[in-house]
Design a protein around this motif. Structure first.
Motif, PDB file in Angstrom:
ATOM      1  N   PHE A   1      -6.310   0.343  -1.637  1.00 13.24           N
ATOM      2  CA  PHE A   1      -5.935   1.722  -1.956  1.00 13.24           C
ATOM      3  C   PHE A   1      -6.975   2.381  -2.864  1.00 13.24           C
ATOM      4  CE2 PHE A   1      -3.688   4.766  -4.726  1.00 13.24           C
ATOM      5  CZ  PHE A   1      -3.279   5.673  -3.763  1.00 13.24           C
TER       6      PHE A   1
ATOM      7  N   CYS B   1       0.824  -1.211   0.000  1.00 15.15           N
ATOM      8  CA  CYS B   1       0.000   0.000   0.000  1.00 15.15           C
ATOM      9  C   CYS B   1       0.855   1.258   0.000  1.00 15.15           C
ATOM     10  CB  CYS B   1      -0.924   0.004   1.215  1.00 15.15           C
ATOM     11  SG  CYS B   1      -2.388  -1.031   1.038  1.00 15.15           S
TER      12      CYS B   1
ATOM     13  N   SER C   1      -3.906  -5.323  -1.716  1.00 13.57           N
ATOM     14  CA  SER C   1      -3.379  -3.992  -1.419  1.00 13.57           C
ATOM     15  C   SER C   1      -3.861  -2.957  -2.422  1.00 13.57           C
ATOM     16  CB  SER C   1      -1.841  -4.039  -1.403  1.00 13.57           C
ATOM     17  OG  SER C   1      -1.372  -4.993  -0.483  1.00 13.57           O
TER      18      SER C   1
END
Length: 357
Positions: free
Chosen positions: A252, A51, A248
């Motif tokens: 995001f 991330c 991830s």
């Protein structure tokens, strides 16, 4: 012959982006659940690492690439990062132990905690409907948890031990509490923070904390002190590596969509669509994992969702209040929260009163 294209309003854009955020959230939860044979601390380590990389890459192409350098001076940013690290850890642990649908249901209880924390720290008045919603939500959690002294057995839809099952429920509820604490902290300090900057600081803080935990476990393993139920950091397989990356990236993108939606529509209306966060994981639980919720799970689901809908429907019309689209039904003071979204990507969000005029 002229062709006429339908006009896409700001509210429509807001709803579409919120739906996208729900899809990304559900996919992130799904990929977290699909990861196998990797300890929770390692999943968190990879999540924070990936991330932060995605957020830094996004930052390079943003309008203000140096904005995150001065972020350490912002109290609300540091508080958001600290509470965000805790919520991320609780989220992953709950998803690894509980069925994805039931875990997501308990993870989205932040609105109830926000009402209580807002009354304690922001001086907001608690209505009788707030007390009713709290009682209803508590009853719903009891039906989902099915404690031994009432139901004589843990949830039949999970094969985990009783201790791990209750720890996961506690982690899911703790996530709701700290998510609410983050909203209240931002409301008290109030500042304009870009979304990817929050993710950068959250990921770096979490990466540091989880790295220390993994180093501690590795050192214990070197001296042969690791218990049988403890797992040591391992290199993920190609399939798990793919799931880690997708988890991830989806996380995001979900964060970006939530805050981007604030620029196009009224948060109070948009937050109703966030209940897709609960619906889609239950679909995944039934269709992919073949884990079917029982009658008590469904009763608990109705009670928890009903309590949060009560909070949002009663408070959405309150003058001077604002509902955060990042979490359904969260009501905080307008004056303090506008700064959190008013400068996203250099654009200002118009007040609801101005839009109505």
């Amino acid at each position: 012959m002229m062709t006429y294209f339908p006009v896409v309003t700001k509210d429509t854009k807001c709803y579409l982006i919120i739906i996208l955020s729900c899809i990304f959230f559900s996919l992130s939860s799904l990929f977290t659940d699909l990861i196998s044979n990797i300890p929770v601390t390692e999943i968190l380590w990879w999540r924070f690492l990936l991330c932060s990389c995605v957020a830094l890459l996004y930052n390079l192409f943003s309008e203000h690439p140096k904005a995150f350098l001065s972020g350490w001076k912002d109290r609300s940013l540091l508080l958001s990062a600290m509470f965000g690290t805790i919520t991320a850890s609780c989220t992953v642990f709950a998803l690894r132990v509980l069925p994805i649908g039931e875990a997501t249901l308990l993870l989205t209880t932040a609105p109830i905690f926000t009402v209580l924390l807002s009354a304690a720290f922001l001086g907001e008045h608690l209505r009788w409907t707030d007390h009713l919603a709290l009682l209803t939500a508590t009853s719903g959690v009891v039906f989902v948890a099915k404690p031994d002294f009432l139901f004589h057995s843990p949830s039949p839809s999970t094969s985990t031990t009783t201790t791990m099952f209750y720890l996961a429920i506690g982690a899911a509820l703790a996530r709701g509490f700290f998510k609410a604490a983050k909203f209240v902290a931002v409301s008290v300090t109030g500042s304009g923070i870009l979304t990817h900057v929050i993710v950068i600081y959250l990921s770096c803080m979490g990466l540091t904390a989880v790295s220390l935990i993994n180093l501690y476990i590795y050192c214990r393993a070197s001296y042969g002190e690791v218990q049988e139920d403890e797992e040591v950091f391992t290199i993920p397989s190609p399939k798990n590596a793919l799931f880690l990356v997708l988890m991830s990236v989806c996380y995001f993108l979900q964060q970006l969509c939530v805050c981007a939606a604030m620029r196009f529509g009224k948060p109070a209306k948009a937050s109703l669509l966030k209940y897709l966060d609960i619906v889609l994981p239950f679909v995944f639980q039934i269709t992919i994992f073949r884990q079917y919720p029982d009658l008590w799970d469904m009763v608990g689901c109705v009670l928890i969702i009903g309590s949060m809908l009560t909070v949002i429907m009663v408070r959405r019309t309150g003058k001077g209040s604002m509902v955060d689209a990042g979490e359904p039904g969260v009501t905080l003071k307008r004056s303090s929260l506008l700064g959190d979204y008013s400068k996203l990507n250099g654009e200002e969000v118009a007040d609801e009163e101005e839009e109505e005029e």
